[in-house]
Design a protein around this motif. Structure first.
Motif, PDB file in Angstrom:
ATOM      1  N   LEU A  44      -0.217   6.931 -12.995  1.00  0.00           N
ATOM      2  CA  LEU A  44       1.008   6.748 -13.763  1.00  0.00           C
ATOM      3  C   LEU A  44       2.238   7.099 -12.935  1.00  0.00           C
ATOM      4  CD1 LEU A  44      -0.022   8.063 -17.301  1.00  0.00           C
ATOM      5  CD2 LEU A  44      -0.561   5.916 -16.141  1.00  0.00           C
ATOM      6  N   ALA A  45       2.118   8.095 -12.070  1.00  0.00           N
ATOM      7  CA  ALA A  45       3.269   8.505 -11.252  1.00  0.00           C
ATOM      8  C   ALA A  45       3.700   7.401 -10.294  1.00  0.00           C
ATOM      9  CB  ALA A  45       2.924   9.779 -10.484  1.00  0.00           C
ATOM     10  N   ASP A  46       2.758   6.569  -9.842  1.00  0.00           N
ATOM     11  CA  ASP A  46       3.064   5.519  -8.865  1.00  0.00           C
ATOM     12  C   ASP A  46       3.256   4.149  -9.503  1.00  0.00           C
ATOM     13  OD1 ASP A  46       3.216   7.024  -6.591  1.00  0.00           O
ATOM     14  OD2 ASP A  46       1.205   6.579  -5.861  1.00  0.00           O
ATOM     15  N   GLY A  90       5.257   4.269  -3.499  1.00  0.00           N
ATOM     16  CA  GLY A  90       4.556   5.423  -4.049  1.00  0.00           C
ATOM     17  C   GLY A  90       4.844   6.737  -3.355  1.00  0.00           C
ATOM     18  N   LEU A  91       4.313   7.787  -3.969  1.00  0.00           N
ATOM     19  CA  LEU A  91       4.486   9.150  -3.467  1.00  0.00           C
ATOM     20  C   LEU A  91       3.697   9.356  -2.190  1.00  0.00           C
ATOM     21  CD1 LEU A  91       4.049  11.033  -6.864  1.00  0.00           C
ATOM     22  CD2 LEU A  91       6.208  10.583  -5.680  1.00  0.00           C
ATOM     23  N   THR A  92       4.284  10.109  -1.277  1.00  0.00           N
ATOM     24  CA  THR A  92       3.548  10.522  -0.095  1.00  0.00           C
ATOM     25  C   THR A  92       2.637  11.692  -0.462  1.00  0.00           C
ATOM     26  OG1 THR A  92       5.190  12.140   0.606  1.00  0.00           O
ATOM     27  CG2 THR A  92       5.501   9.855   1.356  1.00  0.00           C
ATOM     28  N   ALA A  93       1.764  12.070   0.454  1.00  0.00           N
ATOM     29  CA  ALA A  93       0.867  13.196   0.189  1.00  0.00           C
ATOM     30  C   ALA A  93       1.654  14.469  -0.060  1.00  0.00           C
ATOM     31  CB  ALA A  93      -0.102  13.375   1.368  1.00  0.00           C
ATOM     32  N   ASP A  94       2.729  14.699   0.719  1.00  0.00           N
ATOM     33  CA  ASP A  94       3.544  15.905   0.527  1.00  0.00           C
ATOM     34  C   ASP A  94       4.271  15.867  -0.813  1.00  0.00           C
ATOM     35  OD1 ASP A  94       2.764  16.958   2.935  1.00  0.00           O
ATOM     36  OD2 ASP A  94       4.524  16.240   4.042  1.00  0.00           O
ATOM     37  N   GLY A 121       0.794  -1.217   0.000  1.00  0.00           N
ATOM     38  CA  GLY A 121       0.000   0.000   0.000  1.00  0.00           C
ATOM     39  C   GLY A 121       0.825   1.264   0.000  1.00  0.00           C
ATOM     40  N   THR A 122       0.107   2.350  -0.188  1.00  0.00           N
ATOM     41  CA  THR A 122       0.695   3.686  -0.105  1.00  0.00           C
ATOM     42  C   THR A 122       0.644   4.175   1.338  1.00  0.00           C
ATOM     43  OG1 THR A 122      -1.485   4.540  -0.658  1.00  0.00           O
ATOM     44  CG2 THR A 122       0.090   4.310  -2.460  1.00  0.00           C
ATOM     45  N   LEU A 123       1.349   5.245   1.600  1.00  0.00           N
ATOM     46  CA  LEU A 123       1.282   5.861   2.921  1.00  0.00           C
ATOM     47  C   LEU A 123       0.036   6.748   2.965  1.00  0.00           C
ATOM     48  CD1 LEU A 123       5.017   6.648   3.706  1.00  0.00           C
ATOM     49  CD2 LEU A 123       3.535   4.957   4.793  1.00  0.00           C
ATOM     50  N   ASP A 124      -1.097   6.100   3.096  1.00  0.00           N
ATOM     51  CA  ASP A 124      -2.386   6.762   3.065  1.00  0.00           C
ATOM     52  C   ASP A 124      -3.281   6.168   4.137  1.00  0.00           C
ATOM     53  OD1 ASP A 124      -4.166   8.636   1.988  1.00  0.00           O
ATOM     54  OD2 ASP A 124      -5.163   7.129   0.760  1.00  0.00           O
ATOM     55  N   GLY A 125      -4.169   6.991   4.685  1.00  0.00           N
ATOM     56  CA  GLY A 125      -5.120   6.503   5.669  1.00  0.00           C
ATOM     57  C   GLY A 125      -4.432   5.799   6.822  1.00  0.00           C
ATOM     58  N   ALA A 126      -5.053   4.685   7.247  1.00  0.00           N
ATOM     59  CA  ALA A 126      -4.514   3.936   8.381  1.00  0.00           C
ATOM     60  C   ALA A 126      -3.327   3.068   8.005  1.00  0.00           C
ATOM     61  CB  ALA A 126      -5.617   3.075   9.003  1.00  0.00           C
ATOM     62  N   VAL A 182       4.950  -1.625  -9.371  1.00  0.00           N
ATOM     63  CA  VAL A 182       5.429  -2.849 -10.025  1.00  0.00           C
ATOM     64  C   VAL A 182       6.686  -3.364  -9.329  1.00  0.00           C
ATOM     65  CG1 VAL A 182       6.392  -3.773 -12.164  1.00  0.00           C
ATOM     66  CG2 VAL A 182       4.367  -2.305 -12.243  1.00  0.00           C
ATOM     67  N   GLU A 183       7.588  -2.456  -8.977  1.00  0.00           N
ATOM     68  CA  GLU A 183       8.807  -2.861  -8.270  1.00  0.00           C
ATOM     69  C   GLU A 183       8.479  -3.481  -6.914  1.00  0.00           C
ATOM     70  OE1 GLU A 183      12.934  -0.824  -6.535  1.00  0.00           O
ATOM     71  OE2 GLU A 183      11.601   0.328  -7.849  1.00  0.00           O
ATOM     72  N   CYS A 184       7.499  -2.904  -6.238  1.00  0.00           N
ATOM     73  CA  CYS A 184       7.092  -3.435  -4.934  1.00  0.00           C
ATOM     74  C   CYS A 184       6.467  -4.825  -5.094  1.00  0.00           C
ATOM     75  CB  CYS A 184       6.104  -2.466  -4.287  1.00  0.00           C
ATOM     76  SG  CYS A 184       5.936  -2.642  -2.503  1.00  0.00           S
ATOM     77  N   GLN A 185       5.701  -5.020  -6.162  1.00  0.00           N
ATOM     78  CA  GLN A 185       5.119  -6.340  -6.417  1.00  0.00           C
ATOM     79  C   GLN A 185       6.213  -7.375  -6.691  1.00  0.00           C
ATOM     80  OE1 GLN A 185       2.182  -7.310  -5.929  1.00  0.00           O
ATOM     81  NE2 GLN A 185       0.650  -5.739  -6.391  1.00  0.00           N
ATOM     82  N   ASP A 186       7.294  -6.949  -7.297  1.00  0.00           N
ATOM     83  CA  ASP A 186       8.425  -7.866  -7.492  1.00  0.00           C
ATOM     84  C   ASP A 186       8.997  -8.302  -6.136  1.00  0.00           C
ATOM     85  OD1 ASP A 186       8.125  -7.611 -10.224  1.00  0.00           O
ATOM     86  OD2 ASP A 186       9.705  -6.096 -10.429  1.00  0.00           O
ATOM     87  N   ALA A 187       9.050  -7.367  -5.185  1.00  0.00           N
ATOM     88  CA  ALA A 187       9.532  -7.702  -3.842  1.00  0.00           C
ATOM     89  C   ALA A 187       8.581  -8.681  -3.149  1.00  0.00           C
ATOM     90  CB  ALA A 187       9.693  -6.422  -3.016  1.00  0.00           C
ATOM     91  N   VAL A 188       7.286  -8.530  -3.405  1.00  0.00           N
ATOM     92  CA  VAL A 188       6.298  -9.474  -2.873  1.00  0.00           C
ATOM     93  C   VAL A 188       6.602 -10.883  -3.377  1.00  0.00           C
ATOM     94  CG1 VAL A 188       3.866 -10.158  -2.937  1.00  0.00           C
ATOM     95  CG2 VAL A 188       4.475  -7.758  -2.572  1.00  0.00           C
ATOM     96  N   ASP A 189       6.844 -11.005  -4.677  1.00  0.00           N
ATOM     97  CA  ASP A 189       7.146 -12.322  -5.256  1.00  0.00           C
ATOM     98  C   ASP A 189       8.373 -12.949  -4.606  1.00  0.00           C
ATOM     99  OD1 ASP A 189       5.005 -12.248  -7.005  1.00  0.00           O
ATOM    100  OD2 ASP A 189       6.174 -11.448  -8.680  1.00  0.00           O
ATOM    101  N   ARG A 190       9.394 -12.150  -4.405  1.00  0.00           N
ATOM    102  CA  ARG A 190      10.631 -12.697  -3.826  1.00  0.00           C
ATOM    103  C   ARG A 190      10.384 -13.228  -2.415  1.00  0.00           C
ATOM    104  NH1 ARG A 190      12.730  -8.174  -6.607  1.00  0.00           N
ATOM    105  NH2 ARG A 190      12.721  -6.874  -4.728  1.00  0.00           N
ATOM    106  N   LEU A 191       9.633 -12.471  -1.623  1.00  0.00           N
ATOM    107  CA  LEU A 191       9.376 -12.917  -0.255  1.00  0.00           C
ATOM    108  C   LEU A 191       8.477 -14.152  -0.233  1.00  0.00           C
ATOM    109  CD1 LEU A 191       9.722 -12.425   2.796  1.00  0.00           C
ATOM    110  CD2 LEU A 191       7.653 -11.031   2.713  1.00  0.00           C
ATOM    111  N   TYR A 192       7.483 -14.186  -1.111  1.00  0.00           N
ATOM    112  CA  TYR A 192       6.565 -15.324  -1.109  1.00  0.00           C
ATOM    113  C   TYR A 192       7.274 -16.621  -1.482  1.00  0.00           C
ATOM    114  CZ  TYR A 192       2.003 -17.623  -1.411  1.00  0.00           C
ATOM    115  OH  TYR A 192       0.912 -18.431  -1.188  1.00  0.00           O
TER     116      TYR A 192
END
Length: 821
Positions: A764-766, A701-705, A679-684, A771-781
């Protein structure tokens, strides 16, 4: 209370034979069916009546206890209560699930099958209604005198089917067989007025008074639903209002033989509570929505003040005896309504009435999107609620005068904080009204509350610095782990005892077990069994085979552009392209599951659903993938579907644009059930990261700031499109009709919204970071032991996200109440 127990057939709910007798008695005397000639639905209603009887005894004890202790009461006003099914929840909370299960088995029935005949009370759209339901559970569990008020919609949130990949809406007639949990209260009936005119007069002392006359009237009738707390908790009340005609029919037309005309007013009046969320793309739908809001507020305040006045001769003690929480802006018309009652009906001076009102109300904000903040045309207010418009103008006049005195020389400030938007067509700003008329305003996650004070309500935070607080949302562990995931609940109880169900912080005792190989094995076995169960359900309902050994990647929430299901499907297309380009490369098989409803008038959201299903058709039908990737859209997402899906989730998709999601609760539910979050740094998500640790969550992804800075510098989506070959390829496939050969330009509006429309939600910005983060998910799984350690830690550190904690904070910081022994 002994008399109540003696009057009731079941004196010991742990006695299976007694329960069997009660079931047969209810089948005969309440349902009117012979036990030798019944349908499973008949047994469900007999069972529900027995359970309701048990609840009623404790309900009356709780209500009497509150009365005898003169307890301050909290009233939670919400347009939505997404309580879901009640049977299993009530049995588990009362601690007699196994006994009822055995009683049914003794008469040849299975509780799991009988429970499926309960219609779901879908009186809500999404997070707002689910949060309200969790809060009611926690109020009762903590023995706090808290009561819900809402509308008894004849038709709840629409039922969703998928036809040809498109969302099709069907009426949700949840009351078709009646609601066995409710008590109709024809004696609790209040008049609600609309339209008419305001007459100014002077009383005997020469003071100006206002009479609201020549109104159109409708009656609000109460229906009560008992809400059981867990274990030794109370049973509290949810009171829902149904619209009834002020008179059944016009006798003059009836005698003339014009029967349709005779009942016309009755039909029009009772339409008011027919449907949840009328279509607000039409003027008629918008007017009905405002009528609904005032209808349930007017009835609720009359009821609240009736009970208050039974023991008080004046209103001086109102804020000490009554707390009213406004769940979003929908019920905030209650502020001018209470003022109207105090000033017009009880002759209180304005200053005193306003002080009492502010000290009684508190407001919870649920959105940071300016366009989502509720406003109403002044002309509509003037026609439907003329006296309330006068009161709002008076609140505004006094408020702006005070602001001008305290912060002089800033006319732009006056314009920004005014309760009336003087722009293109004068409109009443309901969030501004809620802030000015409440003593506390809370956001629902740390980031949300900070942004609320620094962006949309920056001026109000300057004017009322002590009024704004944060109370992070929570979920009830009784519904979302103890009931929804009984295998995991049993494993946890075996490891640390049963105390966690009422004290979720106890889950921290699981943390050392991450290093216990046997516990990790059993934890994985529970998750695997939950995945198998979900796979069987998907096969039976959707005729889709999914591999329980694949990674279950799930995004379930309302379909909305800011929640970015579109970003998810772009990543799916990229994964699809990689698998086709490199068919022999090793990969982690993945099942991507999405679910959610789009508002009927929300064209882009409905187009996103169609895109998901079109991509699924291509991906799932491609023999080259050989089961390495599946995409599933689960229709008709609701509480029951969530309880089936969430125990099986391994990767929780929480990918909204930073700064747009107020809190989220699906993120909490999946974390509690052993999923890792991407996830992004959003909400909870921010607080989940703080609790579980940066190494046990996938953040991208980008933070709100950062996003604000990007927009200030000039966000150019075309640069991202041209600068990333995988992104360009995925978008070109969508745009060219690869997934929609029957209509190649079908998804042009979606692509245009990203490239030509400015990509408002930074998809598009994120993309690259996602995609890079999903690659990290695959490696850990690929390392099951490492994944399991992190999953267990997510459960162990989820204690903060209990709605019990949220309610304790409301009780301390806002309501000033405590549990009743």
């Amino acid at each position: 209370m002994t008399a109540f127990r003696d009057a009731y057939g079941v004196t010991n709910p742990k006695d299976v034979q007694e329960l069997e007798r009660a079931l047969v008695n209810r089948l005969i005397y309440s349902i009117g069916k012979d036990p030798v000639d019944t349908q499973p639905r008949d047994w469900f209603y007999a069972l529900a009546h027995v359970v309701r009887d048990l609840l009623t005894v404790k309900w009356m004890e709780s209500m009497r206890n509150y009365y005898l202790q003169d307890a301050k009461r909290v009233y939670y006003l919400s347009m939505e209560f997404l309580i879901g099914r009640t049977l299993d929840h009530a049995l588990l909370n009362m601690g007699c699930y196994d006994e009822f299960k055995q009683a049914l088995e003794d008469v040849g029935l299975r509780l799991e099958e009988i429970a499926e005949y309960e219609e779901e009370a879908a009186l809500g759209n999404g997070g707002l209604g689910r949060l309200a339901a969790c809060f009611l559970d926690s109020l009762a569990t903590l023995r706090l005198p808290g009561f819900g008020y809402g509308i008894r919609y004849d038709y709840g949130m629409f039922s969703q089917s998928i036809q040809g990949g498109w969302q099709i809406e069907h009426p949700d007639n949840w009351l078709r067989y009646g609601n066995p949990w409710e008590f109709a209260r024809p004696d609790v009936l209040y008049r609600v007025q609309f339209c008419g005119r305001v007459v100014e007069r002077r009383d005997g002392d020469g003071r100006v008074r206002y009479d609201w006359v020549d109104t159109e009237d409708v009656m609000a009738m109460a229906y009560d639903i008992p809400i059981p707390g867990f274990g030794d908790g109370s049973v509290n009340n949810l009171r829902l209002w149904a619209a009834k005609a002020s008179r059944d029919f016009d006798l003059r037309y009836f005698n003339e033989g014009n029967y349709i005309k005779a009942v016309e007013q009755k039909t029009q009046s009772e339409n008011l509570s027919k449907v949840l969320y009328p279509d607000d793309t039409t003027q008629m739908g918008r007017e009905l929505r405002l009528r609904q809001e005032y209808f349930f507020v007017r009835a609720s305040l009359q009821d609240i003040l009736y009970h208050f006045s039974a023991d008080h001769e004046d209103f001086d003690a109102l804020p000490e005896e009554v707390a009213i929480q406004l769940n979003d802006t929908h019920p905030c018309i209650a502020i001018p309504e209470l003022l109207r009652i105090l000033v017009d009906e009880h002759d209180l001076p304005w200053e005193k009435a306003f002080d009492l009102t502010v000290r009684t109300f508190a407001y919870t904000n649920h959105t940071l999107l300016p366009e989502a903040l509720e406003t109403w045309p002044v002309w509509l207010f003037e026609r439907l609620l003329p006296r309330h418009l006068q009161i709002i103008y008076e609140i505004n006049r006094r408020f702006l005068d005070d602001v001008a005195r305290r912060l002089p020389g800033d006319p732009e400030l006056i314009r920004r904080v005014s309760l009336i938007d003087e722009g293109d067509g004068k409109r009443v700003r309901m969030a501004h009204l809620a802030i000015v008329g409440s003593h506390k305003v809370n956001g629902v996650a740390k980031l949300h509350s900070e942004l609320m004070k620094s962006t949309i309500f920056r001026d109000f935070a300057r004017i009322f610095p002590d009024r704004f607080i944060n109370i992070t949302n929570g979920i009830t562990p009784r519904r979302w782990l103890y009931q929804a995931n009984r295998p995991l609940a049993a494993l946890i109880t075996e490891a640390i005892g049963p105390g966690w169900v009422a004290d979720l912080e106890r889950l921290s005792e699981l943390a050392p077990l991450t290093e216990d190989g046997e516990f990790r094995r059993r934890f994985r076995a529970v998750k695997r069994a939950n995945k198998e169960r979900l796979a069987n359900l998907l096969r039976a309902r959707l005729n889709i085979d999914v591999d329980p050994d694949s990674l279950f990647d799930v995004q379930i929430k309302r379909i909305h552009e800011y929640k970015r299901q579109l970003l998810n499907i772009l990543q799916v297309i990229t994964r699809y392209n990689r698998l086709r380009d490199h068919p022999s490369a090793p990969c982690v098989p993945r099942t991507v599951i999405l679910g959610g409803k789009a508002a009927p008038g929300y064209r882009m959201a409905k187009l996103i659903i169609k895109l998901i299903n079109d991509v699924a058709a291509v991906v799932n039908g491609d023999p080259q993938l050989a089961g390495r990737l599946k995409v599933v859209f689960v229709p008709d997402y609701n509480v029951s579907r969530a309880m089936e899906l969430i125990p099986a989730v391994e990767l929780s998709e929480q990918i909204s644009t930073a700064g747009t999601e107020a809190s989220g609760t699906s993120n909490m539910k999946m974390t509690l059930n052993g999923a890792l979050t991407i996830g992004t740094l959003d909400g909870a998500n921010i607080e989940i990261r703080e609790q579980v640790g940066e190494d046990n969550i996938f953040i991208f992804g980008l933070t709100a700031d950062q996003l604000d800075d990007l927009r200030r510098r000039g966000y150019r989506p075309w640069d991202y499109y041209h600068g990333n070959t995988e992104l360009k390829r995925a978008l070109d496939m969508i745009a060219s009709g690869y997934f929609s050969p029957d209509q190649p330009d079908r998804f042009k509006p979606l692509v245009d919204s990203l490239l030509a429309g400015g990509d408002r939600y930074a998809v598009l910005a994120d993309y690259a970071a996602y995609v890079e983060c999903q690659d990290a998910v695959d490696r850990l799984y690929g390392d099951p032991d490492a994944w399991t350690r992190k999953a267990i830690l997510n459960v162990a550190r989820a204690g903060r996200f209990s709605s019990d904690r949220s309610i304790r904070e409301y009780a301390e910081l806002v309501w000033n109440i405590g549990p009743r022994p």
